[in-house]
Design an enzyme around this catalytic site. Structure first.
Site, PDB file in Angstrom:
ATOM      1  N   ASP A   1     -14.148  -6.986  -7.782  1.00 53.80           N
ATOM      2  CA  ASP A   1     -15.269  -7.470  -7.685  1.00 53.80           C
ATOM      3  C   ASP A   1     -15.867  -7.749  -9.000  1.00 53.80           C
ATOM      4  O   ASP A   1     -16.546  -6.696  -9.937  1.00 53.80           O
ATOM      5  CB  ASP A   1     -16.355  -6.160  -7.447  1.00 53.80           C
ATOM      6  CG  ASP A   1     -15.902  -5.791  -5.683  1.00 53.80           C
ATOM      7  OD1 ASP A   1     -15.650  -4.522  -5.555  1.00 53.80           O
ATOM      8  OD2 ASP A   1     -15.631  -6.573  -5.144  1.00 53.80           O
TER       9      ASP A   1
ATOM     10  N   ASP B   1     -18.323  -6.600   5.937  1.00 60.43           N
ATOM     11  CA  ASP B   1     -18.655  -5.579   5.246  1.00 60.43           C
ATOM     12  C   ASP B   1     -19.312  -4.578   6.001  1.00 60.43           C
ATOM     13  O   ASP B   1     -20.331  -4.887   6.704  1.00 60.43           O
ATOM     14  CB  ASP B   1     -19.742  -6.329   4.069  1.00 60.43           C
ATOM     15  CG  ASP B   1     -18.798  -7.155   3.059  1.00 60.43           C
ATOM     16  OD1 ASP B   1     -19.633  -8.115   2.698  1.00 60.43           O
ATOM     17  OD2 ASP B   1     -17.704  -6.993   3.056  1.00 60.43           O
TER      18      ASP B   1
HETATM   19  O1  1PR Z   1     -14.324   0.174  -4.406  1.00 63.53           O
HETATM   20  O2  1PR Z   1     -12.163   0.809  -3.227  1.00 63.53           O
HETATM   21  O3  1PR Z   1     -14.455   1.934  -2.595  1.00 63.53           O
HETATM   22  O4  1PR Z   1     -14.136  -0.607  -2.119  1.00 63.53           O
HETATM   23  C1  1PR Z   1     -15.148  -0.886  -1.841  1.00 63.53           C
HETATM   24  C2  1PR Z   1     -14.958  -2.220  -0.953  1.00 63.53           C
HETATM   25  O5  1PR Z   1     -16.288  -2.696  -0.732  1.00 63.53           O
HETATM   26  C3  1PR Z   1     -14.418  -3.298  -2.029  1.00 63.53           C
HETATM   27  O6  1PR Z   1     -13.440  -4.135  -1.194  1.00 63.53           O
HETATM   28  C4  1PR Z   1     -15.744  -4.046  -2.358  1.00 63.53           C
HETATM   29  O7  1PR Z   1     -15.298  -5.603  -2.703  1.00 63.53           O
HETATM   30  C5  1PR Z   1     -16.526  -4.027  -1.440  1.00 63.53           C
HETATM   31  N1  1PR Z   1     -17.975  -4.013  -1.566  1.00 63.53           N
HETATM   32  C6  1PR Z   1     -18.846  -3.094  -2.038  1.00 63.53           C
HETATM   33  N2  1PR Z   1     -19.917  -3.462  -2.292  1.00 63.53           N
HETATM   34  C7  1PR Z   1     -20.152  -4.418  -1.615  1.00 63.53           C
HETATM   35  C8  1PR Z   1     -21.512  -5.477  -1.420  1.00 63.53           C
HETATM   36  O8  1PR Z   1     -21.273  -6.201  -0.880  1.00 63.53           O
HETATM   37  N3  1PR Z   1     -22.488  -4.560  -1.917  1.00 63.53           N
HETATM   38  N4  1PR Z   1     -18.648  -6.083  -0.659  1.00 63.53           N
HETATM   39  C9  1PR Z   1     -19.106  -4.889  -1.295  1.00 63.53           C
HETATM   40  C10 1PR Z   1     -17.648  -6.901  -1.003  1.00 63.53           C
HETATM   41  C11 1PR Z   1     -17.312  -9.132  -0.939  1.00 63.53           C
HETATM   42  C12 1PR Z   1     -16.664  -9.789   0.069  1.00 63.53           C
HETATM   43  C13 1PR Z   1     -17.540 -10.548   0.882  1.00 63.53           C
HETATM   44  C14 1PR Z   1     -17.536 -11.944   0.366  1.00 63.53           C
HETATM   45  C15 1PR Z   1     -17.773 -13.092   1.245  1.00 63.53           C
HETATM   46  N5  1PR Z   1     -18.099  -8.177  -0.355  1.00 63.53           N
HETATM   47  O9  1PR Z   1     -16.198  -8.960   1.107  1.00 63.53           O
HETATM   48  O10 1PR Z   1     -17.526 -10.508   2.207  1.00 63.53           O
HETATM   49  O11 1PR Z   1     -18.332 -11.926  -0.903  1.00 63.53           O
HETATM   50  O12 1PR Z   1     -19.337 -13.054   1.443  1.00 63.53           O
HETATM   51  P1  1PR Z   1     -19.666 -14.687   1.598  1.00 63.53           P
HETATM   52  O13 1PR Z   1     -18.726 -15.417   2.544  1.00 63.53           O
HETATM   53  O14 1PR Z   1     -21.073 -14.265   2.583  1.00 63.53           O
HETATM   54  O15 1PR Z   1     -20.159 -15.084   0.458  1.00 63.53           O
HETATM   55  P2  1PR Z   1     -13.896   0.851  -3.022  1.00 63.53           P
END
Ligand code: 1PR
Length: 523
Positions: free
Chosen positions: A379, A224
Site C-alpha cells: 500500500d 475490500d
Molecule cells: O495490512 O495485512 O492487515 O492487510 C490489509 C489489506 O487490506 C491490505 O491488502 C490492504 O491493501 C487492504 N486495505 C487496507 N485498507 C484499505 C482501504 O481501502 N482502506 N484496501 C485496503 C486496499 C486496494 C485494492 C483496491 C484497489 C482497486 N484496497 O484492493 O481494491 O485499489 O480499487 P479500484 O479498482 O476501485 O481503484 P494487512
C-alpha cells in the site's frame, strides 16, 4: 465414492468442493488401508515437495500408494500429486519421490517470472478420457515453480509453453496426473474432473492451439471487506482508501454474492481483503472464514485472502502464529494468502539486522505452502521531492508532477490500511519480500485507489523491474483501456480492479471483450 488423499496440502478443500459440486461423495483418507481399499483415488497437492514426502513417510502412506498405483485402479494426481509420482525433485534432493514413473522434477530455468502463475493452454500428445468435451483452446490454472521431466516420452499426455516447453500432465493406463489445477480452472477444469469421475472408455485428443500455448494476462476482481457500523460484513470501496461517504461505510454488496457474480462474469481470480484485519484477530473473525467457505463451494477460480495475517496474542494471552492463521484460511478454501502491514514490519526489521530469522510470517508460510501461495500486498503512496537525491530512497522522475510542480517522487510504504507511513520505499519492500519467499506482489496505489484515473504505470514498472516474481497491478482502473495500457506499458502479469466492477460501470466480460486479440486472455 472418491477417496481423497489429504496430507495437509492447501488445496484439499477446493478439490473436495469441486468434486462435490459434480454430485460425487468424497471420503478423506485417514489410513493406509483407506488407500488400499479405494475405488478411485485423488491426490491433490500444493506447496513444497519436501514437506509433502516427509508427511507421506510419517503417515506410512508411501507403500500403500505404490501398491495402489500398481493396481491399475483410477488415480488423479494434481500439482504435487503429479510430482510425487517421479523419482526425486530438485526442490528436496535428499528425499525420494514415489518413483512410479521414471524421471525427476526440475525448477524452471527461464527468463520469465517464476512461479508460473496463471491460465495457460495444453499441447495434446495423447488422446484421453479426461479430454472428452474439450475444444482444445481452453486454458487451465497453473501455480508452480517446478515441473516434471519424465524420461519416458510415452508417459507424456500434454505439454505447455512458458519460457520452455514443459510437461503439464501424464497418463499411464488409469494413472492420470496434471500440473495444472482442474479444481480451480472454471468450467474447463470441472469438465476434466467430471471426465475422471465418469471414467468412460471414450477417448478424445483435441486439436491444440496453433503455435503453442501462451500464458494469459489475469483479470482479478477485488473485494475490500469490513463490517459496517451496524456490524454487517459488507464489500466496501475506498477513494484513496477512505471508505466512508457522508460518514457511513460505503456498502457495495455482500461478499459471497459478489464473488459468485464475478466468477460467472469470467474473473480469473478473486481476492478478498479484510481491510480492518489489523484491528481484529482473524481466527475470531469467523464471518470472514465463513465467506471463504461459502464462496469456495461454488467459485472454481483461485481465491486469495488477506487482512490481519500476523503473529497474534489474543485477550487470554494465547499466542497464535501467522502460519496457524494462514492454515485456517487454506483449510477454508483459500489458494493464496496475502500479507500487508506485517510485511512492512518484517522488511524494516530485516533492513536493521541484515539477517533473516526464518520465523517471519512470509518465510513460515512459503516454507510450508510454497512461495506461490504467499502474496505480499503493498500500500504505497507517492511522496514528491524536488530533486532525485532529496531522500535516501529510490526516486523516479515522474510524468505526473506534484502539487508544487515537483518532477520527482518516491513511493512510501504504509501500514494499517494507509493509516501509518513508514520510512521504507515500495521497491525495497518488494525486493526483500521476494528474498524472504513471497511468490507474488499485489501492488496497490493509494493515490490511484478508487479514482478511475488508470493504474500508476511508473510505480508498476519500478516494482516489476525490481523483482522476478509476478506483479499484480492494482488501483485506479476506470475503463477497459486502462487494462490494455497496463498490459502493454508494463510487465504486470495481472491487473486487479474493484470499484468499476462493484458499481457495474465496466463488467469483467466487457474488459475481456475489449482485450480480445489485443493481449492474451482467457475467454
Ligand atoms: O495490512 O495485512 O492487515 O492487510 C490489509 C489489506 O487490506 C491490505 O491488502 C490492504 O491493501 C487492504 N486495505 C487496507 N485498507 C484499505 C482501504 O481501502 N482502506 N484496501 C485496503 C486496499 C486496494 C485494492 C483496491 C484497489 C482497486 N484496497 O484492493 O481494491 O485499489 O480499487 P479500484 O479498482 O476501485 O481503484 P494487512
Amino acid at each position: 465414492m472418491i477417496a481423497m488423499l489429504d496430507y495437509g496440502a492447501g488445496n484439499v478443500r477446493s478439490v473436495i468442493n469441486a468434486i462435490e459440486s459434480l454430485g460425487e461423495t468424497v471420503k478423506v483418507v485417514a489410513t493406509g488401508a483407506d488407500i488400499l481399499s479405494a475405488e478411485k483415488l485423488v491426490f491433490p497437492g500444493v506447496g513444497a515437495f519436501g514437506s509433502m514426502m516427509h508427511i507421506l513417510n510419517q503417515k506410512n502412506y508411501v507403500e500403500p500408494l505404490k501398491t495402489y498405483l500398481n493396481s491399475g485402479r483410477p488415480f488423479l494426481g494434481i500439482c504435487l500429486g503429479l510430482q510425487a509420482l517421479f523419482e526425486n525433485s530438485q526442490e528436496a534432493p535428499d528425499l525420494n519421490g514415489l518413483g512410479f514413473l521414471p524421471g525427476t522434477v526440475k525448477r524452471f530455468e527461464i527468463d520469465l517470472s517464476v512461479p508460473h502463475i496463471g491460465w495457460n493452454g495444453l499441447n495434446f500428445h495423447q488422446s484421453s478420457p479426461i479430454f472428452n468435451g474439450l475444444r482444445g483452446d481452453e486454458k487451465f490454472y497453473f501455480v508452480h515453480s517446478y515441473h516434471v521431466a519424465p524420461s519416458n516420452d510415452a508417459d507424456v499426455l500434454t505439454t505447455t509453453d512458458y519460457g520452455c516447453e514443459f510437461v503439464s500432465s501424464i497418463q499411464k493406463d488409469n494413472i492420470i496426473a496434471t500440473q495444472f489445477h482442474p479444481e480451480k480452472s472454471g468450467r474447463a477444469g470441472l469438465q476434466i474432473l467430471k471426465n475422471f469421475l465418469e471414467h468412460s472408455a471414450e477417448q478424445n485428443r483435441p486439436t491444440p492451439a496453433v503455435g503453442g500455448t501462451r500464458l494469459a494476462k489475469r483479470i482479478i476482481a477485488c473485494l475490500d471487506v469490513r463490517s459496517n457500523d451496524q456490524g454487517d460484513l459488507v464489500v466496501t470501496k475506498g477513494d484513496r482508501y477512505d471508505v466512508r461517504e457522508n460518514g457511513a461505510v460505503r456498502n457495495l454488496g455482500k461478499p459471497v454474492e459478489l464473488a459468485r457474480r464475478y466468477y460467472q462474469e469470467g474473473a480469473d481470480e478473486i481476492t478478498f481483503l479484510n481491510i480492518t484485519g489489523f484491528r481484529d484477530f482473524p481466527l475470531e473473525d469467523m464471518p470472514m472464514l465463513e465467506v471463504l467457505k461459502q464462496t469456495s463451494q461454488n467459485v472454481f477460480v483461485p481465491l486469495t485472502i488477506g487482512g490481519g495475517i500476523r503473529d497474534f496474542t489474543d485477550k487470554k494471552g494465547r499466542n497464535y502464529t501467522a502460519l496457524e492463521i494462514a492454515a485456517e484460511y487454506f483449510r477454508s478454501g483459500a489458494d493464496k494468502v496475502s500479507i500487508g502491514s506485517d510485511a512492512v514490519l518484517i522488511a524494516q526489521e530485516y533492513l536493521k539486522t541484515g539477517r533473516r530469522t526464518g520465523n517471519s510470517s512470509i518465510e513460515a508460510i512459503s516454507r510450508v505452502y510454497g512461495n506461490q501461495a504467499m502474496v505480499v500486498s503493498i500500500d504505497p503512496r507517492r511522496v514528491y521531492v524536488t530533486s532525485p537525491d532529496a531522500v535516501r530512497h529510490p526516486v523516479i522522475e515522474t510524468v505526473t508532477p506534484g502539487p508544487e510542480g515537483e518532477r520527482y517522487c518516491w513511493y512510501q510504504c504504509t501500514i494499517q490500511g494507509g493509516r501509518q507511513g513508514r520510512d521504507l520505499d515500495a521497491v525495497s519492500l518488494a525486493r526483500i519480500c521476494e528474498k524472504l519467499g513471497a511468490g507474488e506482489i499485489l501492488l496497490n496505489c493509494i493515490d490511484r485507489d478508487g479514482t478511475n484515473l488508470g493504474f500508476d504505470i511508473e510505480l508498476i514498472n519500478a516494482i516489476a523491474n525490481a523483482v522476478s516474481i509476478p506483479v499484480i497491478a492494482s488501483s485506479g482502473a476506470g475503463c477497459a483501456e486502462h487494462f490494455y495500457e497496463v498490459f502493454t506499458a508494463t510487465e504486470a502479469e495481472s491487473a486487479l480492479a474493484a470499484g468499476i466492477f462493484h458499481r457495474r460501470e465496466v463488467p469483467i466480460s466487457d474488459v475481456k471483450r475489449y482485450l480480445k486479440n489485443k493481449v492474451e486472455i482467457r475467454l
